[in-house]
Design a protein around this motif. Sequence first.
Motif, PDB file in Angstrom:
ATOM      1  N   ILE A 166      47.582  39.661  43.508  1.00 34.53           N
ATOM      2  CA  ILE A 166      47.280  38.847  42.328  1.00 34.53           C
ATOM      3  C   ILE A 166      48.502  38.092  41.827  1.00 34.53           C
ATOM      4  O   ILE A 166      49.592  38.645  41.710  1.00 34.53           O
ATOM      5  CB  ILE A 166      46.724  39.729  41.197  1.00 34.53           C
ATOM      6  N   THR A 167      48.283  36.820  41.522  1.00 36.65           N
ATOM      7  CA  THR A 167      49.266  35.997  40.828  1.00 36.65           C
ATOM      8  C   THR A 167      48.599  35.498  39.556  1.00 36.65           C
ATOM      9  O   THR A 167      47.501  34.935  39.604  1.00 36.65           O
ATOM     10  CB  THR A 167      49.717  34.799  41.675  1.00 36.65           C
ATOM     11  N   LEU A 168      49.247  35.719  38.427  1.00 36.59           N
ATOM     12  CA  LEU A 168      48.687  35.332  37.133  1.00 36.59           C
ATOM     13  C   LEU A 168      49.448  34.138  36.576  1.00 36.59           C
ATOM     14  O   LEU A 168      50.680  34.103  36.612  1.00 36.59           O
ATOM     15  CB  LEU A 168      48.782  36.510  36.154  1.00 36.59           C
ATOM     16  N   CYS A 213      44.726  34.416  39.981  1.00 37.88           N
ATOM     17  CA  CYS A 213      44.587  33.908  41.345  1.00 37.88           C
ATOM     18  C   CYS A 213      44.766  35.083  42.309  1.00 37.88           C
ATOM     19  O   CYS A 213      45.835  35.695  42.342  1.00 37.88           O
ATOM     20  CB  CYS A 213      45.632  32.825  41.623  1.00 37.88           C
ATOM     21  N   ARG A 214      43.753  35.386  43.065  1.00 44.76           N
ATOM     22  CA  ARG A 214      43.820  36.562  43.935  1.00 44.76           C
ATOM     23  C   ARG A 214      43.535  36.197  45.387  1.00 44.76           C
ATOM     24  O   ARG A 214      42.785  35.268  45.677  1.00 44.76           O
ATOM     25  CB  ARG A 214      42.850  37.648  43.468  1.00 44.76           C
ATOM     26  N   GLU A 215      44.187  36.954  46.292  1.00 42.97           N
ATOM     27  CA  GLU A 215      43.973  36.788  47.730  1.00 42.97           C
ATOM     28  C   GLU A 215      44.183  35.341  48.174  1.00 42.97           C
ATOM     29  O   GLU A 215      43.368  34.783  48.933  1.00 42.97           O
ATOM     30  CB  GLU A 215      42.574  37.268  48.118  1.00 42.97           C
ATOM     31  N   LEU A 216      45.255  34.734  47.727  1.00 45.37           N
ATOM     32  CA  LEU A 216      45.510  33.326  48.018  1.00 45.37           C
ATOM     33  C   LEU A 216      45.578  33.059  49.519  1.00 45.37           C
ATOM     34  O   LEU A 216      46.259  33.770  50.254  1.00 45.37           O
ATOM     35  CB  LEU A 216      46.810  32.882  47.339  1.00 45.37           C
ATOM     36  N   THR A 217      44.889  32.035  49.947  1.00 46.83           N
ATOM     37  CA  THR A 217      44.756  31.531  51.321  1.00 46.83           C
ATOM     38  C   THR A 217      43.952  32.469  52.223  1.00 46.83           C
ATOM     39  O   THR A 217      43.777  32.177  53.407  1.00 46.83           O
ATOM     40  CB  THR A 217      46.120  31.254  52.010  1.00 46.83           C
TER      41      THR A 217
END
Length: 286
Positions: free
Chosen positions: A228-230, A198-202
Amino acid sequence: MSAEHEDLTQILPTGVVLAATPLGNVADASPRLAHALAAADVIAAEDTRRTRALAAALGVEITGRVVSNFDHNEDARARELLDAARAGTVLVVTDAGMPLVSDPGHSIVAAAHDAGIPVSCIPGPSAVTTALALSGLSVGHFIFDGFAPRKSGARRAWLETLVHERRAVCCFESPHRIAQLLEDAADVLGVNRRAAVCRELTKTYEEVKRGTLGELAKWAADGVRGEITLVIEGGAVEQAEPEDLVGLVLDLVDGGERMKDAAKRVAKEHGVKVGDLYDAALSARE
């Protein structure tokens, strides 16, 4: 909205107040955060410039004192902030998301609790829960491990601890290291374990890339940008065979438990049929 609720939005208590800040989309800022930025006596910010920029974007005028509070000075800053929290409100914010969640804030919160100074929280955005929700994986139970280890040996040792982890695992990673992390994860955890990057959230270029670790490692080899959140799905439960559990049953029997009761307990814990395990234990005892 009732008058009571309107009053609650304006209350800013004495003590330490933690506040979550937007991950990227300023519109995610809550009215409580805006009010706190305007009314706090002291704002302890991970980056004072970013906090002032956030306030400006929200149309808020900061009236209190703004001081830096980041990884390398928060221990030394704690005493000063505690003194301020005894007399007024100290608002603790980071660049994005919730303080303490792989961000500064622990020193002042722990010290405040120890000193009997009230600590409260203005909830809001979090990259962890946002990524878990977007991942589309089984995340009913999960663990958060902060940033993945930087060095290869430590990273692979950490991944080894996750081989039999049944809960989903969430972590942060740098865009410069995500390709290597995914390659190591595919090697240690198996190419078929599912995950989501999950990258560049919001933000404008938000992206959630789902697939197996093998697929994601190939995708990331060309480079991945952004914050990044994995999320890695938990491992499958390995089905034990009754013969493998006989020793556990006999240990309980040797401890004074009836064979039937021991077989029932072990069978329930490991998901096998009681009758099959009981028969296997009887055969082994004979």
